[in-house]
Design an enzyme around this catalytic site. Sequence first.
Site, mmCIF file in Angstrom:
data_model
loop_
_atom_site.group_PDB
_atom_site.id
_atom_site.type_symbol
_atom_site.label_atom_id
_atom_site.label_comp_id
_atom_site.label_asym_id
_atom_site.label_seq_id
_atom_site.Cartn_x
_atom_site.Cartn_y
_atom_site.Cartn_z
ATOM 1 N N TYR A 1 0.853 -1.188 0.000
ATOM 2 C CA TYR A 1 0.000 0.000 0.000
ATOM 3 C C TYR A 1 0.894 1.245 0.000
ATOM 4 O O TYR A 1 1.545 1.548 1.005
ATOM 5 C CB TYR A 1 -0.900 0.047 1.232
ATOM 6 C CG TYR A 1 -1.970 -1.011 1.308
ATOM 7 C CD1 TYR A 1 -2.311 -1.784 0.208
ATOM 8 C CD2 TYR A 1 -2.654 -1.231 2.497
ATOM 9 C CE1 TYR A 1 -3.305 -2.745 0.292
ATOM 10 C CE2 TYR A 1 -3.654 -2.191 2.588
ATOM 11 C CZ TYR A 1 -3.971 -2.945 1.493
ATOM 12 O OH TYR A 1 -4.961 -3.891 1.586
ATOM 13 N N SER B 1 -21.966 3.837 0.032
ATOM 14 C CA SER B 1 -21.850 4.638 1.265
ATOM 15 C C SER B 1 -22.911 5.719 1.351
ATOM 16 O O SER B 1 -23.145 6.290 2.420
ATOM 17 C CB SER B 1 -20.468 5.301 1.328
ATOM 18 O OG SER B 1 -20.352 6.296 0.311
#
Length: 336
Positions: free
Chosen positions: A58, A217
């Site tokens: 990441y 979301s």
Amino acid sequence: MTKRTRTLGRTGPQTHTLGLGCMGMSGMYGEADRGESIATIHAALEAGITLLDTGDFYGMGHNELLVAEALRTAPAARREQALLSVKFGALRDPDGGWVGYDARPAAVKNFAAYTLQRLGVDHIDIYRPARLDPNVPIEETVGAIAELVEKGYVRHIGLSEVGADTIRRAAATAPISDLQVEYAIISRGVEETVLPTLRELGIGMTAYGVLSRGLISGHVTQGQAFAANDFRAHSPRFQGANLDHNLGLVEALRKIAEQKGVTVAQIAIAWVASRGEDIVPLVGSRTRQRLTEALGAVDVTLDAADLAAIETAVPAGAAAGERYAPAQQAMLDGER
């Protein structure tokens, strides 16, 4: 009062009901604010969240260093409660491109050594290959992690995005705490064979993508532009007619959420949590505001009528578009 702890499988650690996925704090969804990211990790720990999920790839190490800084600057009591889940094996190039996977035993140990250094810890709580390396038997990869467990460098062995056969072979090699896999109202492929296999073998699940990378979301709008370095700019589910269709599903969910006095994100997270005490949803909150919203899902109870309404509004397979672009989708052992 709502129970706020869960245990990952028969052999894994006890965690808060929710875990915090830290990937988005290192550029996968466009630029992130470092100070706010660290403050969000601190707020998560303060709220009782224990599981912090990261990966050595990441941001090419950026995320591990960020998590290390957050832990270093957190109060000692909070720092000690943290459980670090780390994925390894995905290979990157200097341009940020993805160039394959490496889960050879020597590579496993090499990646672990660098992770321990970046995180500034003497052990990793859960260590897992990010994907199945097609050139390395899973027994060899898991066996190498088991050696790290024996030496005290790793506490538990996890898996990520693998199918039922691979799970069985891994579990026959060494105890597996959990599988990390995408699971959401609109991503339910694991229900067919993967989830039953986990439960048969006593393996837990850490569910990522519970908001489908923000899609469900309630905060994504039609015509929304994403930066070139944002995963969603290339995700099939966020493109053109697919996005229009999927946002229609979100509006159907919104009606149910409003009837319960909660947000779309909260009902989506609560749905994943409702699927079993052996599942720990990972929320990818990058700000304290979004974290507060996610934490509110812990107190959302979905009864039979709620679950039936959700199933009617968003039945399995209702989403338009694959989870990943074709090249990445092909690397998902559990969906081939």
